[in-house]
Design a protein around this motif. Structure first.
Motif, short mmCIF file in Angstrom:
data_model
loop_
_atom_site.label_atom_id
_atom_site.label_comp_id
_atom_site.label_asym_id
_atom_site.label_seq_id
_atom_site.Cartn_x
_atom_site.Cartn_y
_atom_site.Cartn_z
N ASN A 52 0.79 -1.23 0.00
CA ASN A 52 0.00 0.00 0.00
C ASN A 52 0.83 1.29 0.00
N GLN A 53 1.74 1.44 0.94
CA GLN A 53 2.49 2.69 1.05
C GLN A 53 3.37 2.94 -0.19
N PRO A 54 4.15 1.95 -0.64
CA PRO A 54 4.92 2.18 -1.86
C PRO A 54 4.03 2.48 -3.08
N ALA A 55 2.88 1.81 -3.17
CA ALA A 55 1.98 2.03 -4.30
C ALA A 55 1.49 3.48 -4.34
N LYS A 56 1.12 4.01 -3.18
CA LYS A 56 0.65 5.39 -3.11
C LYS A 56 1.75 6.37 -3.49
N LEU A 57 2.96 6.14 -2.98
CA LEU A 57 4.07 7.03 -3.27
C LEU A 57 4.45 6.97 -4.74
N LEU A 58 4.48 5.78 -5.31
CA LEU A 58 4.81 5.64 -6.73
C LEU A 58 3.76 6.34 -7.60
N GLU A 59 2.51 6.22 -7.22
CA GLU A 59 1.45 6.89 -7.97
C GLU A 59 1.63 8.41 -7.93
N ARG A 60 1.95 8.93 -6.75
CA ARG A 60 2.21 10.37 -6.62
C ARG A 60 3.42 10.80 -7.45
N ALA A 61 4.37 9.88 -7.62
CA ALA A 61 5.57 10.17 -8.40
C ALA A 61 5.33 9.99 -9.91
N GLY A 62 4.11 9.63 -10.27
CA GLY A 62 3.77 9.48 -11.68
C GLY A 62 4.04 8.11 -12.25
N VAL A 63 4.36 7.14 -11.40
CA VAL A 63 4.62 5.77 -11.86
C VAL A 63 3.29 5.02 -11.84
N LYS A 64 2.75 4.81 -13.04
CA LYS A 64 1.44 4.15 -13.16
C LYS A 64 1.50 3.11 -14.26
N SER A 65 0.77 2.05 -14.07
CA SER A 65 0.70 0.99 -15.07
C SER A 65 0.05 1.52 -16.33
N ASP A 66 0.68 1.24 -17.47
CA ASP A 66 0.07 1.56 -18.75
C ASP A 66 -0.22 0.28 -19.54
N GLY A 67 0.13 -0.87 -18.95
CA GLY A 67 -0.12 -2.14 -19.60
C GLY A 67 0.80 -2.43 -20.77
N VAL A 68 1.68 -1.48 -21.10
CA VAL A 68 2.59 -1.65 -22.22
C VAL A 68 4.03 -1.70 -21.71
N SER A 69 4.52 -0.58 -21.24
CA SER A 69 5.91 -0.56 -20.75
C SER A 69 5.98 -0.86 -19.26
N LEU A 70 4.87 -0.65 -18.54
CA LEU A 70 4.83 -0.95 -17.11
C LEU A 70 3.51 -1.61 -16.75
#
Length: 86
Positions: A52-70
């Motif tokens: 949970n905590q890393p997921a929230k921080l990564l999302e705030r940092a703009g790291v989101k699944s695009d289904g292609v490269s991530l």
């Protein structure tokens, strides 16, 4: 650095995050840069079992699944299934 030393680039990189229950800004930035580098080299990245905590921080940092490269997988087994489809 490890990816540069390997020589040939991998088609897929699975990052297992099951035991990462905390991520700070530096860690999120480093991971975001790794993902960016992989995208530039056409290496697909799969994050598995992101807590949970890393997921929230990564999302705030703009790291989101695009289904292609991530892609983000619930667990390692799902990450392997995603990798097989790529």
């Amino acid at each position: 650095d490890t990816l540069r030393v390997m020589g040939s680039k991998p088609k897929v990189l699975i990052i297992r995050m099951k035991h990462v229950n905390y991520l700070d800004g530096t860690g999120a930035s480093t991971l975001a840069n790794l993902i960016k580098d992989c995208k530039a080299k056409k290496t697909k990245v799969i994050l598995s079992a992101v807590q949970n905590q890393p997921a929230k921080l990564l999302e705030r940092a703009g790291v989101k699944s695009d289904g292609v490269s991530l892609s983000i997988a619930i667990d390692y087994d799902e990450a392997l299934e995603i990798a097989k489809r790529l």
